[in-house]
Design a protein around this motif. Structure first.
Motif, short mmCIF file in Angstrom:
data_model
loop_
_atom_site.label_atom_id
_atom_site.label_comp_id
_atom_site.label_asym_id
_atom_site.label_seq_id
_atom_site.Cartn_x
_atom_site.Cartn_y
_atom_site.Cartn_z
N ARG A 12 0.84 -1.20 0.00
CA ARG A 12 0.00 0.00 0.00
C ARG A 12 0.88 1.26 0.00
N THR A 13 1.99 1.19 0.72
CA THR A 13 2.93 2.31 0.75
C THR A 13 3.53 2.55 -0.63
N ASP A 14 3.95 1.48 -1.29
CA ASP A 14 4.52 1.60 -2.64
C ASP A 14 3.51 2.22 -3.60
N LEU A 66 17.43 -0.10 1.00
CA LEU A 66 17.62 0.35 2.38
C LEU A 66 16.86 -0.51 3.38
N SER A 67 15.72 -1.06 2.94
CA SER A 67 14.95 -1.92 3.83
C SER A 67 15.70 -3.20 4.14
N LEU A 404 8.30 10.59 13.15
CA LEU A 404 7.10 9.75 13.16
C LEU A 404 7.30 8.49 12.33
N PHE A 405 8.00 8.61 11.22
CA PHE A 405 8.23 7.44 10.37
C PHE A 405 8.98 6.34 11.12
N LYS A 417 10.89 2.73 4.36
CA LYS A 417 10.27 3.00 3.05
C LYS A 417 9.70 4.42 3.00
N LEU A 418 8.99 4.80 4.04
CA LEU A 418 8.38 6.13 4.06
C LEU A 418 9.45 7.22 4.01
#
Length: 678
Positions: A12-14, A66-67, A404-405, A417-418
């Motif tokens: 959903r983020t992607d 990075l993840s 917050l991320f 990711k964010l």
């Protein structure tokens, strides 16, 4: 979080990121929409806009890389890597500050700032006293006064502020987060925020201010984490305030840092919710009382704040909750932190946990205060061009977004990711905005479009285009722009006609035409200024004073308006007010002998002999000063027993063809002056 749920959230983020990138690309085909926060690419050819898609696609791979990056590194190795990576990025970025420096300066008050500095007036605005003080100090190092040296001065301040900003960002990221990956991401989030445009040779007085806000934020975060003394927050606050009056909005986070974990702070913390609400309401009422007092006594504030409801001076229905203003505000937030919409992907419980932390409360107070001032203040030149005034809000906004991320370790994959996507969106937005400034053609196109978006606020801006082409040596284009400007704003043609009547001494006709213009265009500063001057010549001092007060409210830094308002006060017997306005006029136009001479007259009426002599002497030091100043000095000197000075003053007056009757009167009154002959 279950694996399936985590995967769904990642997808959903992607998808959300892809939609945002697509939005940047789509709106780049609509430069005329009021979406100036994201449509900067609209001024570039189609092949250049492919940069959006290329960088966006690269962002997906960056986030994935990075993840999967291992964060289990030795602290010493992390430090070496961090220094190497941030140093490399910083060197490249600082080089880009110069290589991609702005070639046009239409945003903000660029050309006006250059002209004011090149005049060497030494005029220091109280609103950003520290910044202008530094700028004037650097400019005075040059041997000659010129626009080119003034431009170079602003550029030097911009580059220097940017270099230190990048360095402080690297230190802040290292201190605030724990592992290499998070620190690099934090560093990149800050240096890709919208305020970075200020450091690409941008001409304005806000780059140092934004730098100091970042330093303030770092001090506050270290203080609430008990790594430095909380009392460091006070000098940090004072420095910000000294460099711009908007630093006053930092008073709440400053109070929080100072009183956190004190007896008073603990008592407030244990109060019931109803009591806390009551205290907040009382503080709000006190603020309203102060604001009402300020509104009553300071005309500038009546025009500086966006009105809650439409009134006579509201521009195109631009009230606090009008659609245009709300859309401009959202545009501003996205412009400052392009990754801001990604916050919608966070879960509520994650935000709640972060808000309860000391760092969270501090950043919320800092962010809330910053964006509130941006929401309520009237953009004098139109929001697209006043973004720089509010750009300091990008600092706490970027910090709060990134914090917050990565506030929830269980959501580390999502947070990375964010943060990655926020950086990519920042690069997409900042690249276009830097490119517009670096390519004159694009800068001109954006400026014209901004004038269309804010027609009333762009009324006087057309002169910048006229002068720009004149400075480029293109007289034909300059004349074309002048004709287009007058045709676009027919009220300017009416203004010129009215001014012509006033210059010919036909005051009733001039006043009638000026009044007709302000009925249709009540925000027109030039008309209020000239209408007040016309009433002053007509000896209608009360009416002139009202018009000039309105003109001051619309433009508080115009010396001629202040001078005329001071003369109204003189004729109305308000000597204290006259002194105040004339002193402000002197700061703005110190080369005007009229202002200085009138101040001498005011001090004579106030029986302040010392100031009277001081300002008469100032008057004669200004080229083309009035001969009357020498005659008055001769009388003052001889009355004080300084006969030689009196004779010299009278001799100079005679050489300047002083009125014979006045000279004879002085000689008759003071026989000591008799040796002076024609």
């Amino acid at each position: 979080m279950k694996k399936g749920e985590s995967l769904m959230q990642a997808n959903r983020t992607d998808l959300f990121f892809v939609i945002m990138v697509a939005a940047y690309f789509i709106v780049s085909f609509f430069p005329d929409l009021r979406l100036w926060g994201i449509n900067s690419w609209a001024y570039f050819p189609i092949w250049a806009r492919s940069f959006i898609l290329i960088v966006g696609l690269s962002g997906l791979f960056l986030a994935r890389f990075l993840s999967n990056y291992s964060v289990e590194e030795q602290a010493s190795r992390d430090k070496r890597r961090y220094i190497f990576i941030t140093t490399a990025i910083s060197i490249v970025l600082i080089a880009l500050f110069y290589l991609l420096r702005a070639q046009t300066h239409f945003l903000g008050d660029g050309y006006e700032a250059i002209a004011l500095l090149s005049q060497s007036s030494g005029f220091l605005k109280k609103t950003n006293y520290g910044t202008v003080l530094v700028t004037n100090f650097i400019y005075d190092m040059f041997d000659d006064s010129s626009d080119s040296n003034a431009l170079l001065t602003y550029q030097v301040v911009s580059y220097f502020s940017g270099a230190i900003f990048v360095l402080v960002s690297a230190v802040l990221a290292w201190c605030q987060w724990s592992d290499l990956r998070t620190r690099i991401l934090g560093f990149l989030v800050i240096i890709t925020s919208g305020c970075m445009l200020l450091f690409f040779g941008y001409v304005e007085n806000y780059s140092l201010f934004v730098l100091l806000v970042l330093i303030y934020a770092m001090v506050g975060l270290l203080a609430v984490d008990n790594r430095i003394s909380k009392y460091w927050i006070f000098p940090a606050f004072v420095f910000v305030l000294f460099f711009h009056v908007f630093g006053s909005v930092l008073v709440l986070p400053t109070i929080y840092v100072l009183f956190r974990r004190t007896t008073i702070g603990d008592k407030i913390k244990t109060l019931q919710s109803a009591t806390k609400v009551l205290i907040a309401v009382l503080l709000g009422l006190a603020g309203l009382v102060i604001l009402a007092y300020a509104f009553k006594n300071y005309m500038f504030l009546r025009f500086a704040i966006v009105p809650l409801f439409d009134n006579r001076f509201t521009i195109d229905g631009y009230s606090l909750f009008s659609l245009a203003h709300l859309l401009d505000f959202v545009n501003l937030l996205v412009l400052l932190v392009p990754g801001l919409p990604l916050l919608f992907l966070l879960k509520r419980r994650q935000c709640k946990r972060w808000v309860r932390t000391s760092a969270g409360i501090f950043l919320l107070l800092l962010t809330g205060s910053s964006i509130l001032i941006a929401f309520i203040f009237e953009p004098k030149l139109g929001m697209p061009r006043d973004w720089d005034l509010f750009s300091f809000a990008a600092v706490p906004l970027s910090l709060i977004v990134f914090s917050l991320f990565l506030s929830d370790k269980k959501s580390n994959l999502l947070g990375v990711k964010l943060a990655s996507y926020a950086i990519v969106l920042g690069v997409i937005s900042l690249t276009a905005r830097v490119g517009i400034g670096a390519v004159p053609e694009h800068g001109l196109q954006q400026f014209r479009n901004n004038m269309k978006l804010d027609r009333a606020r762009g009324r006087n801006a057309g002169l910048l285009l006229v002068n720009y082409f004149k400075a480029q040596g293109d007289s034909l284009k300059s004349e074309e722009e002048l004709e287009l400007w007058v045709n676009t704003y027919p009220e300017r043609r009416e203004f010129f006609i009215a001014r012509n009547f006033a210059d010919r001494g036909l005051l009733p006709e001039a006043i009638s035409r000026y009044e007709a213009i302000v009925l249709k265009h009540p925000d027109y500063f030039d008309v209020w200024s000239n209408l007040g001057a016309a009433y002053l010549k007509a000896k209608l001092y009360d009416t002139a004073s009202v018009c000039l007060e309105i003109a001051v409210g619309l433009n508080p830094y115009n010396g001629e308006v202040r001078a005329n308002l001071g003369m109204c006060d003189v004729y109305l017997g308000r000597l204290d007010q006259a002194e105040k306005h004339l002193l402000q006029a002197e700061k703005a136009i110190p080369s005007s002998w009229t202002v200085v001479y009138n101040l001498a007259t005011v001090y004579q009426s106030m029986h302040n002999k010392g100031k009277y002599i001081e300002y008469l002497e100032k008057t004669i030091r200004i080229p083309d000063g009035p001969v009357g100043a020498y005659l008055r000095l001769a009388g003052v000197y001889v009355a004080s027993g300084e006969v030689d000075k009196a004779r010299n003053a009278l001799s100079t007056a005679i050489s300047k063809d002083a009125d014979t009757s006045v000279v004879n009167f002085l000689v008759k009154k003071y026989p000591q002056l008799k040796p002076v002959t024609r």
